[in-house]
Design an enzyme around this catalytic site. Structure first.
Site, mmCIF file in Angstrom:
data_model
loop_
_atom_site.group_PDB
_atom_site.id
_atom_site.type_symbol
_atom_site.label_atom_id
_atom_site.label_comp_id
_atom_site.label_asym_id
_atom_site.label_seq_id
_atom_site.Cartn_x
_atom_site.Cartn_y
_atom_site.Cartn_z
ATOM 1 N N SER A 65 0.802 -1.230 0.000
ATOM 2 C CA SER A 65 0.000 0.000 0.000
ATOM 3 C C SER A 65 0.834 1.280 0.000
ATOM 4 O O SER A 65 0.315 2.345 -0.300
ATOM 5 C CB SER A 65 -0.950 0.026 1.203
ATOM 6 N N ASP B 201 -2.905 8.244 8.294
ATOM 7 C CA ASP B 201 -4.087 7.517 8.793
ATOM 8 C C ASP B 201 -3.773 6.508 9.894
ATOM 9 O O ASP B 201 -4.603 5.663 10.211
ATOM 10 C CB ASP B 201 -4.818 6.826 7.633
ATOM 11 N N HIS C 71 -0.264 4.746 7.115
ATOM 12 C CA HIS C 71 0.360 5.295 5.907
ATOM 13 C C HIS C 71 0.746 6.754 6.104
ATOM 14 O O HIS C 71 0.205 7.426 6.988
ATOM 15 C CB HIS C 71 -0.607 5.129 4.734
#
Ligand SMILES: *[C@@H]1O[C@H](CO)[C@@H](O)[C@H](O)[C@H]1NC(C)=O
Ligand SMILES: *[C@@H]1O[C@H](CO)[C@@H](O)[C@H](O)[C@H]1NC(C)=O
Ligand SMILES: *[C@@H]1O[C@H](CO)[C@@H](O)[C@H](O)[C@H]1NC(C)=O
Ligand SMILES: *[C@@H]1O[C@H](CO)[C@@H](O)[C@H](O)[C@H]1NC(C)=O
Ligand SMILES: *[C@@H]1O[C@H](CO)[C@@H](O)[C@H](O)[C@H]1NC(C)=O
Length: 388
Positions: free
Chosen positions: A50, A350, A353
């Site tokens: 991610s 978040d 990340h």
């Protein structure tokens, strides 16, 4: 990197839900001339999780977690709408593309049907992806909600892409461009493997050994096919992420205030990885293999945050809860969660990340600074020499 983490208490997995894929248009995508002066590479192929995924994540359903990447305020800073990137804006791979005067990379899943028309490269990275093959997690009963795509899957996708180009490898005729003019950017991968094994009886050593073996195998395969310019990002300072901070014991801290055991786990992983890269350099002397030192780049920022414009080191911008503005059950993208007013003052977006601001600083350290070995400028120089 991490899109999945287990909580010590509930052993409940946190995962990604994704329902919409946005088509990205790049401001720099025009004028695709062969002789573009600042375009040493014609293509970028990206791999990873991610931290690098620009939209390959697939819909998953589940009770909680980072499942709301397709909701605002994801994407608020630069694109001004969610793009399925796990950030408020651009990722490292986006800054890499910008620096090389190439458009943002399309996600493989988005363009799979017409992958052959993708002129400037493809992004194969998937949020939640592991270094170790998925079968390992299945065998150990850890597969619940684990993203099934590993780095091995991404290699299979790359092979399909090659087929679509009529190429198996660089030695086939007219396939040279597919390799010789391409930058292979291999983003961080491996943190998810450790995260999925939290709470199991599998030791870190096993995860490291299997993860690095799988990862090295993929790199070797790319190099055998003909990859010539490869950048490999190490693991980040994962013990500084609000999620790690909120799960660890309060006395498990290092001298920069992050989770010592987790940062150390990444440190050791990176040391073993770098030794493997050194072996690959010997095995493939015609390729340039650059290590992008994410761990030390991140640590350098943590030690002098104001120098890089940051005020918040430990709290995330988009979240809710104490003490890190983070709670695994109330995460960014949910209706009852809002973002801070100024994400560029935050390192973390978040809870897992990073913010665009941090990705930009780190990219600059990799591409223009001293955190790539050999330096990125050396890799570029080798490429330009090949052209001339
Ligand atoms: C996985 O679960 C199955 C069914 O509950 C059990 O038989 C098996 O021993 C478990 N395997 C491991 C490695 O824990
Ligand atoms: C590269 O492709 C050629 C032609 O298809 C094949 O003969 C050769 O074995 C391949 N080499 C590798 C390393 O896969
Ligand atoms: C991490 O732990 C290993 C083994 O315990 C130790 O040798 C090493 O110095 C530690 N490194 C860091 C950066 O904490
Ligand atoms: C926020 O909303 C989610 C989903 O509706 C819910 O599970 C969570 O408990 C809420 N959190 C707070 C702090 O109200
Ligand atoms: C690196 O430097 C170049 C040239 O000054 C610049 O165009 C580029 O934006 C920089 N990259 C990053 C990520 O800051």
């Amino acid at each position: 990197m991490v899109s999945h983490f287990t909580s010590h208490h509930s052993h409940q997995f946190i995962f990604i839900t994704l329902t919409t894929i946005f088509i990205l248009t790049s401001s720099s995508s025009s004028a695709a001339t062969e002789t573009h002066p600042s375009r040493p590479f014609k293509k970028i192929y990206a791999f990873g999780d991610s931290f690098t995924d620009t939209g390959n994540t697939k819909t998953a359903t589940g009770p909680t977690g980072f499942g709301h990447v397709s909701n605002p305020p994801y994407g608020t800073t630069f694109f001004h709408h969610p793009t399925n990137r796990y950030s408020d804006g651009r990722l490292v791979i986006d800054f890499v593309a910008e620096t090389l005067s190439l458009p943002y990379l399309p996600p493989y899943r988005k363009i799979r049907a017409k992958v052959s028309s993708s002129t400037f490269g493809v992004n194969f990275a998937v949020a939640g992806a592991t270094a170790i093959n998925h079968a390992f997690f299945v065998k150990n009963n850890l597969s619940l909600d684990v993203t099934p795509e590993s780095i091995q899957t991404q290699l299979l996708w790359f092979n399909k892409y090659l087929e679509s180009q009529g190429c198996k490898n660089a030695s086939a005729s007219d396939c040279k461009e597919v390799f010789d003019d391409a930058l292979f950017w291999v983003g961080e991968i491996g943190v998810n493997d450790y995260a999925y094994a939290v709470g199991s009886s599998i030791p870190d050593d096993t995860i490291r050994k299997l993860g690095i073996a799988s990862f090295t195998g993929v790199l070797q395969s790319l190099l055998e096919k003909g990859a010539k310019y490869v950048v490999v990002q190490g693991l980040p300072l994962s013990g500084c992420l609000p999620l790690a901070m909120s799960l660890a014991a309060e006395d498990d801290r290092d001298n920069i205030g992050c989770v010592k055991s987790v940062n150390n786990q990444s440190y050791i992983h990176n040391a073993v990885l770098q030794a493997k890269l050194e072996e690959l350099r010997k095995q493939f002397p015609n390729a340039v293999i650059t290590y992008a030192d994410y761990w030390n780049a991140y640590r350098t920022v943590m030690k002098s945050p104001s120098q890089y414009g940051f005020k918040e080191l430990f709290s995330c911008c988009c979240g809710k809860g104490e003490p890190y503005n983070f709670d695994v059950f109330t995460t960014c993208g949910m209706a009852n969660v809002s973002a801070c007013a100024n994400p560029s003052k935050y390192i973390n977006w978040d809870g897992v990340h990073l913010t665009e601001a941090m990705y930009k600083v780190v990219s600059n350290m990799f591409l223009n600074g001293t955190f790539s070995h050999p330096p990125f400028s050396y890799l570029l120089g080798r490429k330009i020499k090949q052209c001339g």
